[in-house]
Scaffold this motif. Structure first.
Motif, PDB file in Angstrom:
ATOM      1  N   THR A 102     -30.867  12.869 -10.053  1.00 46.17           N
ATOM      2  CA  THR A 102     -29.767  13.113 -10.992  1.00 46.17           C
ATOM      3  C   THR A 102     -29.991  12.366 -12.301  1.00 46.17           C
ATOM      4  O   THR A 102     -30.835  11.480 -12.397  1.00 46.17           O
ATOM      5  N   ASP A 103     -29.205  12.728 -13.317  1.00 45.95           N
ATOM      6  CA  ASP A 103     -29.307  12.064 -14.611  1.00 45.95           C
ATOM      7  C   ASP A 103     -27.905  11.807 -15.155  1.00 45.95           C
ATOM      8  O   ASP A 103     -26.911  11.888 -14.408  1.00 45.95           O
ATOM      9  N   GLU A 104     -27.797  11.534 -16.440  1.00 44.74           N
ATOM     10  CA  GLU A 104     -26.520  11.114 -17.013  1.00 44.74           C
ATOM     11  C   GLU A 104     -25.419  12.162 -16.873  1.00 44.74           C
ATOM     12  O   GLU A 104     -24.235  11.836 -16.888  1.00 44.74           O
ATOM     13  N   ARG A 105     -25.794  13.432 -16.681  1.00 43.09           N
ATOM     14  CA  ARG A 105     -24.782  14.483 -16.599  1.00 43.09           C
ATOM     15  C   ARG A 105     -23.904  14.351 -15.362  1.00 43.09           C
ATOM     16  O   ARG A 105     -22.780  14.844 -15.336  1.00 43.09           O
ATOM     17  N   VAL A 106     -24.414  13.660 -14.329  1.00 37.00           N
ATOM     18  CA  VAL A 106     -23.639  13.541 -13.103  1.00 37.00           C
ATOM     19  C   VAL A 106     -22.389  12.681 -13.314  1.00 37.00           C
ATOM     20  O   VAL A 106     -21.433  12.740 -12.541  1.00 37.00           O
ATOM     21  N   TRP A 107     -22.373  11.886 -14.408  1.00 41.46           N
ATOM     22  CA  TRP A 107     -21.246  10.994 -14.690  1.00 41.46           C
ATOM     23  C   TRP A 107     -20.220  11.629 -15.639  1.00 41.46           C
ATOM     24  O   TRP A 107     -19.256  10.954 -16.040  1.00 41.46           O
ATOM     25  N   SER A 108     -20.387  12.876 -16.005  1.00 43.99           N
ATOM     26  CA  SER A 108     -19.598  13.443 -17.100  1.00 43.99           C
ATOM     27  C   SER A 108     -18.095  13.394 -16.859  1.00 43.99           C
ATOM     28  O   SER A 108     -17.305  13.266 -17.801  1.00 43.99           O
ATOM     29  N   GLU A 109     -17.658  13.470 -15.591  1.00 42.10           N
ATOM     30  CA  GLU A 109     -16.228  13.442 -15.303  1.00 42.10           C
ATOM     31  C   GLU A 109     -15.705  12.027 -15.065  1.00 42.10           C
ATOM     32  O   GLU A 109     -14.511  11.835 -14.818  1.00 42.10           O
ATOM     33  N   VAL A 110     -16.595  11.033 -15.136  1.00 44.05           N
ATOM     34  CA  VAL A 110     -16.204   9.630 -14.986  1.00 44.05           C
ATOM     35  C   VAL A 110     -16.122   8.951 -16.352  1.00 44.05           C
ATOM     36  O   VAL A 110     -15.241   8.117 -16.589  1.00 44.05           O
ATOM     37  N   THR A 111     -17.022   9.305 -17.249  1.00 43.91           N
ATOM     38  CA  THR A 111     -17.051   8.620 -18.548  1.00 43.91           C
ATOM     39  C   THR A 111     -15.780   8.857 -19.353  1.00 43.91           C
ATOM     40  O   THR A 111     -15.304   7.948 -20.043  1.00 43.91           O
ATOM     41  N   GLY A 112     -15.210  10.044 -19.239  1.00 39.82           N
ATOM     42  CA  GLY A 112     -13.978  10.322 -19.987  1.00 39.82           C
ATOM     43  C   GLY A 112     -12.854   9.370 -19.630  1.00 39.82           C
ATOM     44  O   GLY A 112     -12.293   8.691 -20.518  1.00 39.82           O
TER      45      GLY A 112
END
Length: 519
Positions: A12-22
């Motif tokens: 995985t890469d940074e996209r897997v965190w997209s719903e956490v960073t917000g």
């Protein structure tokens, strides 16, 4: 301000965190997800460099706290980066991750056993190159990356509870192959970050809970006591291995609380008590011991008139750490059991098998099988009268003996055993599943002697009940010895008359099946 550096597990890469960073940014924190290098020659040091480079690029204010979050494999580069920049790090968060130590490769904690087979087939030794020239050569000859799991294969890497079929398809679509040497290169730590506070976030669908870790601190090897340090906090998330996808907003809330230093704390036993150095609960005589490789033989008093003696092979539980000062065959616990058998007329043998992680069952089974052959070849042993006695996590090794019981196996004993892989133990594989191994015709089995702790942990107890239910249906010859008030490891933790009676009854029952009638 809190500055989160988010590093995800394999593929995985940074996209897997997209719903956490917000949610993190909405709270006023900074969130910096990391994409680790994916070129074929990348190794663990490459990924450590990736994380260090991001840390160095941050320009937080004087009161900012940098929190490194490592999910799964990523705890390795996170710890490596913290070791190089300890002054910048306020906290390390282990997100459903293991506890690697200096020298450990990530492969030791990979739950999918086929990955190890793949890398061995590619000939990767796991050794670090000794020079720049060697590095260039190694890069040119890097083994093939580990391929991305298909949607139905992610469960081999961790519990997929909470992820829909569509989510799993998306996960595969967004993933990239994992460079092989990120998994085989050893983690190198100097101890510079040893004092950085830590938090563990346990995704309980994988089978590890706060109570599980507390039991390790209370009853496991002494090194687990460091988890009871007041700087270490814990949280549970009732979901699978990818909470950033299954519970992203809840994960963000937990990360914020972790950064604030809250979380449940473990408690350690008082003093320097080491359960594995406690004397055996019965008084047994000291008898001669002979060592042969991984096998220790405790011998009964010589009696030429009796000829070769039957033997009991004691198989320790686990997994146990690699770096113990004294391995299980030195523990008074197993020495006591073996001496007890020898004092009653049988050879008591203890095998030091290499079950260091849940992916090691095949290797441990090979060690046990080799020990049996050494035992049966010893002229002091009757090769036709052998009992195998397994404890705790060693219970899964009994599947081989249940699947194809040899004629010389006169008894199989199991003490507070694990009899089916626990949740999240996908790396164990189908071979080591004693419940499933029970044949339809239980009469083909040797006698089974099962000692059951009445206060067993629920997940282990469930495997025992499943085993007994199937044994009843197949009419397998199982004798149960109950210890109603006993916990897992009752011989150490419950040194009561009930415990002594259970050990005595189990030993005499096993020896009875070997044709030994103690006075």
């Amino acid at each position: 301000m809190t500055v989160f550096v988010l590093v995800s597990g394999p593929f995985t890469d940074e996209r897997v965190w997209s719903e956490v960073t917000g949610p993190l940014r909405e709270s006023g924190a900074e969130a910096h997800p990391v994409t680790l290098s994916r070129w074929p020659g990348a190794d663990l040091r490459t990924h450590v460099d990736d994380v260090v480079r991001l840390i160095d690029s941050l320009e937080p204010g004087p009161d900012a706290k940098v929190v490194l979050v490592g999910h799964d494999y990523a705890i390795h580069p996170v710890l490596g980066a913290a070791d190089r920049r300890p002054e910048r790090i306020a906290r390390i968060v282990y997100l459903d991750a293991g506890l690697p130590q200096d020298g450990d490769p990530a492969l030791a904690l990979v739950p999918d056993p086929t990955v190890g087979e793949l890398l061995r087939a590619d000939g990767d030794s796991g050794r670090e190159p000794a020079s720049a020239t060697a590095t260039a050569t190694a890069t040119a000859t890097a083994p093939a990356p580990v391929p991305v799991p298909a949607p139905e294969e992610w469960q081999r890497w961790g519990s997929t509870e909470g992820l829909s079929a569509e989510r799993l398809r998306q996960l595969t679509a967004l993933a990239a192959p994992q460079p092989a040497r990120t998994l085989t290169r050893p983690l190198r730590l100097t101890g510079a970050a040893a004092d950085v506070p830590t938090t563990g976030i346990l995704c309980t669908a994988g089978g590890v809970t706060f109570e599980t870790v507390q039991a390790l601190v209370r009853t496991g090897p002494p090194q687990f006591r460091k988890l009871a340090d007041p700087r270490v906090g814990f949280f549970e998330l009732a979901t699978g291995h990818w909470p950033m996808l299954s519970r992203p907003r809840e994960l963000a809330e937990v990360l914020l609380r972790a950064a604030a230093g809250v979380g449940r704390r473990l408690t350690a036993p008082e003093g320097e008590w080491d359960p594995f150095r406690e004397p055996f609960l019965l008084d047994v005589p000291e008898l001669p011991r002979v060592r042969d490789g991984r096998l220790d033989l405790h011998l009964p008093e010589p009696d030429p008139a009796r000829g070769p003696r039957p033997a009991v092979l004691f198989v320790h539980g686990g997994p146990v750490p690699r770096d113990l000062d004294a391995t299980p065959r030195e523990w008074p616990f197993y020495v006591g059991y073996a001496r007890y058998a020898a004092s009653l007329g049988a050879v008591g043998a203890v095998v030091d098998h290499r079950l260091h992680g849940i992916a090691d069952y095949a290797r441990a089974a090979g060690d046990v099988a080799a020990a049996v052959e050494l035992l049966r070849a010893d002229p002091r042993v009757d090769p036709g009268r052998i009992a195998v006695w397994a404890f705790s996590g060693g219970g899964l090794l009994a599947a081989d003996w249940i699947t194809a019981p040899p004629r010389w196996l006169r008894c199989l004993a199991l003490t507070y055993p694990i009899l089916a892989p626990l949740p999240g133990w996908g790396a164990v594989g189908a071979r080591f599943h004693p419940v499933d191994a029970l044949p339809a015709d239980g009469g083909a089995l040797p006698p089974l002697v099962l000692t059951r702790a009445g206060l067993e942990t629920p997940r282990i107890a469930a495997t025992v009940e499943s085993f007994l239910d199937r044994a009843a249906r197949t009419k397998a010859p199982v004798e149960v010895i109950d210890v109603p008030h006993g916990v897992h490891g009752f011989e150490i933790h419950d040194r009561t008359d009930e415990s002594r009676e259970a050990v005595t009854r189990a030993m005499r029952t096993v020896l009875g099946h070997l044709g030994v009638t103690p006075a």
